[in-house]
Design a protein around this motif. Structure first.
Motif, PDB file in Angstrom:
ATOM      1  N   VAL A  66       0.856  -1.182   0.000  1.00 52.44           N
ATOM      2  CA  VAL A  66       0.000   0.000   0.000  1.00 52.44           C
ATOM      3  C   VAL A  66       0.891   1.230   0.000  1.00 52.44           C
ATOM      4  CG1 VAL A  66      -1.796   1.272   1.221  1.00 52.44           C
ATOM      5  CG2 VAL A  66      -1.758  -1.207   1.331  1.00 52.44           C
TER       6      VAL A  66
ATOM      7  N   ALA B 144      -0.554   4.385  -0.274  1.00 48.87           N
ATOM      8  CA  ALA B 144      -1.485   5.502  -0.228  1.00 48.87           C
ATOM      9  C   ALA B 144      -0.966   6.612   0.683  1.00 48.87           C
ATOM     10  CB  ALA B 144      -2.848   5.018   0.262  1.00 48.87           C
ATOM     11  N   GLY B 145      -0.538   6.259   1.895  1.00 51.49           N
ATOM     12  CA  GLY B 145      -0.098   7.272   2.847  1.00 51.49           C
ATOM     13  C   GLY B 145       1.274   7.824   2.496  1.00 51.49           C
ATOM     14  N   ASP B 146       2.206   6.961   2.253  1.00 47.84           N
ATOM     15  CA  ASP B 146       3.555   7.381   1.915  1.00 47.84           C
ATOM     16  C   ASP B 146       4.138   6.377   0.933  1.00 47.84           C
ATOM     17  OD1 ASP B 146       3.548   5.342   3.699  1.00 47.84           O
ATOM     18  OD2 ASP B 146       5.323   5.967   4.764  1.00 47.84           O
ATOM     19  N   GLU B 147       5.243   6.748   0.301  1.00 49.85           N
ATOM     20  CA  GLU B 147       5.777   5.867  -0.736  1.00 49.85           C
ATOM     21  C   GLU B 147       6.425   4.611  -0.167  1.00 49.85           C
ATOM     22  OE1 GLU B 147       8.313   7.488  -3.786  1.00 49.85           O
ATOM     23  OE2 GLU B 147       7.015   9.249  -3.852  1.00 49.85           O
ATOM     24  N   ILE B 148       6.956   4.719   1.041  1.00 45.83           N
ATOM     25  CA  ILE B 148       7.674   3.584   1.625  1.00 45.83           C
ATOM     26  C   ILE B 148       6.728   2.430   1.919  1.00 45.83           C
ATOM     27  CG2 ILE B 148       9.035   2.865   3.621  1.00 45.83           C
ATOM     28  CD1 ILE B 148      10.634   4.712   2.043  1.00 45.83           C
ATOM     29  N   GLY B 149       5.536   2.780   2.425  1.00 48.56           N
ATOM     30  CA  GLY B 149       4.557   1.751   2.714  1.00 48.56           C
ATOM     31  C   GLY B 149       4.860   1.017   4.006  1.00 48.56           C
ATOM     32  N   PRO B 150       3.956   0.101   4.385  1.00 50.03           N
ATOM     33  CA  PRO B 150       4.078  -0.541   5.691  1.00 50.03           C
ATOM     34  C   PRO B 150       5.054  -1.720   5.715  1.00 50.03           C
ATOM     35  CG  PRO B 150       2.083  -1.270   4.604  1.00 50.03           C
ATOM     36  CD  PRO B 150       2.752  -0.299   3.660  1.00 50.03           C
TER      37      PRO B 150
ATOM     38  N   PHE C 187      10.058  -1.040   6.656  1.00 48.34           N
ATOM     39  CA  PHE C 187      10.613  -0.971   8.006  1.00 48.34           C
ATOM     40  C   PHE C 187      10.642  -2.347   8.684  1.00 48.34           C
ATOM     41  CE2 PHE C 187      10.449   0.105  12.543  1.00 48.34           C
ATOM     42  CZ  PHE C 187      11.532   0.956  12.632  1.00 48.34           C
TER      43      PHE C 187
ATOM     44  N   ASP D 182      -1.286  -0.171  11.048  1.00 44.03           N
ATOM     45  CA  ASP D 182      -0.264   0.816  10.712  1.00 44.03           C
ATOM     46  C   ASP D 182      -0.935   2.170  10.532  1.00 44.03           C
ATOM     47  OD1 ASP D 182       1.965   2.163   9.687  1.00 44.03           O
ATOM     48  OD2 ASP D 182       1.390   1.614   7.643  1.00 44.03           O
TER      49      ASP D 182
ATOM     50  N   GLN E  76      -0.120   4.933   9.187  1.00 42.02           N
ATOM     51  CA  GLN E  76      -0.009   5.701   7.955  1.00 42.02           C
ATOM     52  C   GLN E  76      -0.759   5.086   6.774  1.00 42.02           C
ATOM     53  OE1 GLN E  76       3.977   6.205   9.056  1.00 42.02           O
ATOM     54  NE2 GLN E  76       4.145   8.193   8.077  1.00 42.02           N
ATOM     55  N   SER E  77      -0.800   3.762   6.703  1.00 42.95           N
ATOM     56  CA  SER E  77      -1.439   3.154   5.532  1.00 42.95           C
ATOM     57  C   SER E  77      -2.728   2.426   5.882  1.00 42.95           C
ATOM     58  CB  SER E  77      -0.472   2.161   4.877  1.00 42.95           C
ATOM     59  OG  SER E  77      -0.224   1.095   5.772  1.00 42.95           O
TER      60      SER E  77
ATOM     61  N   GLY F   8       9.480   2.314  18.967  1.00 42.21           N
ATOM     62  CA  GLY F   8       9.312   1.702  17.651  1.00 42.21           C
ATOM     63  C   GLY F   8       8.364   2.460  16.745  1.00 42.21           C
TER      64      GLY F   8
ATOM     65  N   THR G 289       9.888   5.742  15.749  1.00 42.45           N
ATOM     66  CA  THR G 289      11.046   5.575  14.859  1.00 42.45           C
ATOM     67  C   THR G 289      10.576   5.316  13.439  1.00 42.45           C
ATOM     68  OG1 THR G 289      12.130   4.529  16.732  1.00 42.45           O
ATOM     69  CG2 THR G 289      13.255   4.377  14.623  1.00 42.45           C
ATOM     70  N   GLU G 290       9.613   4.385  13.314  1.00 43.63           N
ATOM     71  CA  GLU G 290       9.131   4.062  11.969  1.00 43.63           C
ATOM     72  C   GLU G 290       8.480   5.287  11.331  1.00 43.63           C
ATOM     73  OE1 GLU G 290       6.325   0.846  11.658  1.00 43.63           O
ATOM     74  OE2 GLU G 290       6.425   0.884   9.481  1.00 43.63           O
TER      75      GLU G 290
ATOM     76  N   PHE H 183      11.058   7.765  10.278  1.00 46.72           N
ATOM     77  CA  PHE H 183      11.745   7.238   9.095  1.00 46.72           C
ATOM     78  C   PHE H 183      10.918   7.484   7.841  1.00 46.72           C
ATOM     79  CE2 PHE H 183      12.436   3.404   6.357  1.00 46.72           C
ATOM     80  CZ  PHE H 183      13.747   3.672   5.997  1.00 46.72           C
ATOM     81  N   ARG H 184       9.637   7.148   7.931  1.00 48.67           N
ATOM     82  CA  ARG H 184       8.790   7.282   6.740  1.00 48.67           C
ATOM     83  C   ARG H 184       8.518   8.735   6.394  1.00 48.67           C
ATOM     84  NH1 ARG H 184       4.629   2.442   8.018  1.00 48.67           N
ATOM     85  NH2 ARG H 184       3.347   3.339   6.370  1.00 48.67           N
TER      86      ARG H 184
ATOM     87  N   MET I 208      11.467  10.050   4.686  1.00 47.36           N
ATOM     88  CA  MET I 208      11.552   9.505   3.329  1.00 47.36           C
ATOM     89  C   MET I 208      10.594  10.234   2.375  1.00 47.36           C
ATOM     90  SD  MET I 208      13.866   7.113   2.938  1.00 47.36           S
ATOM     91  CE  MET I 208      14.800   8.419   3.657  1.00 47.36           C
ATOM     92  N   VAL I 209       9.449  10.662   2.921  1.00 45.19           N
ATOM     93  CA  VAL I 209       8.516  11.424   2.076  1.00 45.19           C
ATOM     94  C   VAL I 209       9.153  12.755   1.680  1.00 45.19           C
ATOM     95  CG1 VAL I 209       6.315  12.651   2.072  1.00 45.19           C
ATOM     96  CG2 VAL I 209       6.447  10.341   3.006  1.00 45.19           C
TER      97      VAL I 209
ATOM     98  N   ASN J 187      12.009  12.184  -0.896  1.00 44.15           N
ATOM     99  CA  ASN J 187      11.710  11.351  -2.068  1.00 44.15           C
ATOM    100  C   ASN J 187      12.427   9.996  -2.020  1.00 44.15           C
ATOM    101  OD1 ASN J 187       9.914  13.013  -3.408  1.00 44.15           O
ATOM    102  ND2 ASN J 187      11.600  14.283  -4.176  1.00 44.15           N
ATOM    103  N   SER J 188      12.339   9.362  -0.855  1.00 49.22           N
ATOM    104  CA  SER J 188      12.901   8.018  -0.669  1.00 49.22           C
ATOM    105  C   SER J 188      14.409   7.939  -0.913  1.00 49.22           C
ATOM    106  CB  SER J 188      12.192   7.000  -1.559  1.00 49.22           C
ATOM    107  OG  SER J 188      10.815   7.029  -1.340  1.00 49.22           O
TER     108      SER J 188
END
Lengths: 162, 498
Positions: free
Chosen positions: A28, A30-36, A39, B186, B188-189, B445, B448-449, B452-453, B456-457, B460-461
């Protein structure tokens, strides 16, 4: 197997299982490019690498000094049987306590739980254990439900005024 | 300078409310008692006493938790001095000279100097804390996701490299903590991760449930092996709990030297009271004109580590309050308790709620005085508690643990989790896997995640983003340095003891 090797293999298996579960997560973005997924995958790799390195370094040091092999690791289930039985009984008791708490009410459930938990430790001193159980239950109920006014289930004793 | 006094005034207004003074007293007393009991340290104390803060306002709750924390630090040495059984690893050093003093018939002076040294260490630590918090908090306000991520990585690596046992086991422990932190939805997603279809796990595992499992119930399991131990404490032989002027003079310089040392050690992540006490003991022994007396009841060998330990616990408050990052198991438990009450320590707390942040700091001044009073005149009645046998004490700790679990979410599922984490914690202890990295990774945790994300946003990763920011780069270099240092140190040890 030595203690380090056991810990290493444990980490290897745990890391592998976690990694497989991570790869099976849906993609997924949708929220960010890295996805769940990314990590957790990094975490899984770190645990597997650490576990593998631990197990390997242990093998190498064993080849160098074979006498270290005598230092075998076990959880001593047989030698320390009493401890393990106590742990198992405590865990069962704790889980059952949680299941019956709402139905029996805090005071009664806690008396029963504390009586059994104390009996595993303080063997055959029933009167002492009964005193511990009843006083713990009533004092904690008084402190939390009456003084601090937290809501605790009354259960079967719901008719009481306080 | 003016700003500091202004802040302290705000803090004192909160701290001096009668209700807060009362709770400092109750928390300090309970902390002293739990810290004193053999085998139970400050982390257990804070974990099982969390329920008493329910229904309090955040400031009072934080003040009470802190009082429990340094109360346990005061109490920790009592068992070391009287029965040669440290409450936790930071009280080990107090056995070296404290117990020989008791055997030499000097239990009274030993109890007195340990309380006085704790007071001096705590007070000096307080002064440093007051001056250091504002600058650190204002720097931390400028941190973006990249800096936050690197800071947490540094805190975690430092904890791994400095915890006892092998480096690899530390990383395994940290990994397990992260794994537990990723369970649930999660944020974010919206993806549900690692719940095995169990609905109760969707909101994630409550941090405090893990803490009660690891630090309260698993500690009881650990003590199951020697439940029939009974300690003999003879109050008549203690004598007067006081030190002579000559003894005090002998201890003064060691206490004044060890306090700043302990404070600095406490500020650094991963370095807890254990390292602070060992370092101060080694320092005093090397500076002493009579190093041969150490270990045989040298009073300065007891005073120095006690002062270092309490200064260290003040130092540990700096990263906890200003950055929201705990540096040890105990401060991690405190952070968990605060988050449950809706208080998020960190630089924003100082901006938005100075009365809470400074109220806590100011309450420590009162707390130190109250604890000195508790631990000098009440020393003899308190050490009588050491006579309560383990077989009576353990069920009570167990009861407190399970009861505290229920208060967290009123959910019977948590009872299953607590039992499982207690077993898991016990097995990890058996494998010599250290618990502090797990605890820290679990509480940090999610953040941190997320950091990190978020980074990355922004980037641009591009992973190099973390190296482009100077503060982030410095922290990552420090993290690498701590790993290299620890590897070299370990190699040296194996060269000496193959």
């Amino acid at each position: 197997m030595t203690k380090n090797a056991a810990a290493g293999f444990f980490a290897l298996v745990l890391g592998a299982a976690y990694l497989i579960a991570s790869f099976r997560l849906p993609e997924v973005t949708a929220g960010d490019e890295i996805g769940p997924k990314l990590f957790p995958i990094i975490i899984g790799v770190i645990v597997m690498l650490s576990g593998g390195a631990l197990a390997l370094s242990e093998r190498r040091s064993q080849q160098q000094s074979p006498e270290a092999k005598k230092d075998l690791f076990s959880f001593r289930f047989i030698e320390e049987r009493d401890t393990w039985v106590r742990i198992a009984l405590t865990m069962i008791c704790g889980i059952v306590y949680g299941l019956v708490l709402d139905w029996l009410g805090y005071v009664i459930a806690t008396i029963i739980f504390m009586f059994f938990a104390a009996s595993f430790i303080n063997v055959r001193r029933h009167l002492e254990n009964a005193i511990i159980a009843v006083s713990f239950s009533i004092v904690s109920f008084g402190a939390f439900a009456v003084l601090l006014k937290l809501s605790l289930p009354r259960g079967l004793l719901g008719f009481l005024p306080f | 300078m003016d700003a500091i006094f202004q802040n302290l005034t705000i803090g004192l207004q909160t701290a001096m409310l009668p209700i807060n003074i009362l709770w400092v007293f109750i928390g300090g007393l309970l902390g002293t008692v739990i810290g004193m009991l053999p085998g139970l340290g400050p982390a257990t104390g804070v974990a099982i006493l969390i329920p008493i803060t329910y229904g309090m306002n955040p400031a009072t709750a934080l003040i009470t938790m802190c009082a429990v924390y340094y109360g346990a630090m005061f109490g920790g040495s009592r068992a070391s001095i009287m029965i040669n059984t440290p409450g936790d690893s930071s009280a080990i050093v107090s056995c070296f000279d404290g117990y020989p003093m008791t055997k030499n018939g000097q239990a009274g002076p030993a109890l007195a100097i340990s309380a006085i040294a704790s007071f001096i260490g705590g007070t000096i630590g307080m002064v440093f804390l007051v001056f250091l918090t504002q600058p650190v908090a204002s720097v931390a306000l400028k941190f973006g996701p990249a800096e936050m991520f690197s800071l947490m990585i540094f805190a975690l690596t430092a904890t791994v490299t400095l915890s006892e046992g092998s480096l690899l086991k530390g990383f395994i422990s940290m990994g397990i903590g992260f794994m537990l932190a990723t369970i649930g939805i999660d944020g974010q997603s919206g993806v549900i991760r690692y719940t095995f279809g169990i609905e109760d796990l969707q909101d994630g595992i409550d941090f405090l449930v893990v803490m009660i499992g690891l630090y309260a119930v698993a500690e009881v399991f650990k003590n199951y092996r020697d439940i029939n131990t009974e300690y003999k404490v003879d109050a008549k032989t203690i004598g007067k709990v006081w030190v002579s002027w000559a003894d005090f003079k002998k201890c003064l310089m060691p206490m004044l030297r060890s306090s700043p040392l302990g404070f600095v050690v406490g500020v650094l992540p991963g370095m807890g009271g254990t390292i602070a006490t060992f370092m101060s003991y080694a320092m005093e022994k090397s500076l002493s004109k009579h190093p041969e007396k150490f270990g045989k009841g040298a009073i300065e060998g007891l005073a120095a580590p006690e002062a270092a330990n309490n200064a260290c616990s003040c130092g540990a408050m700096v990263p906890l309050l200003t950055l929201g990052i705990p540096g040890s198991g105990t401060t991690a438990v405190m952070l968990g308790a605060l988050m449950m009450l809706g208080v998020r320590p960190g630089p924003i707390l100082f901006q938005q709620h100075p009365e809470i942040a400074w109220g806590v700091i100011a309450s420590m001044i009162a707390g130190n005085i109250i604890l000195l009073i508790i631990n000098l005149p009440l020393a003899i009645p308190l050490v009588q508690l050491l006579r309560i046998p383990q077989r009576i004490m353990l069920p009570l700790i167990l009861g407190m643990g399970y009861m505290g679990t229920y208060f967290l979410n009123y959910s019977s599922f948590d009872f299953i989790l607590v039992s499982l984490f207690a077993l898991g914690g016990y097995l990890l202890m058996k494998l010599d896997i250290p618990l502090p990295p797990l605890v820290l990774a679990l509480i940090l945790g999610g953040m941190t995640e997320q950091a990190f994300r978020n980074a990355m946003v922004i980037a641009n990763s591009n992973l190099l983003f973390f190296l482009e920011k100077p503060i982030s780069l410095t922290l990552l270099v420090l993290a690498c340095f701590s790993i290299v240092y620890s590897l070299r140190k370990r190699r040296k040890i194996t060269e000496i003891h193959p």
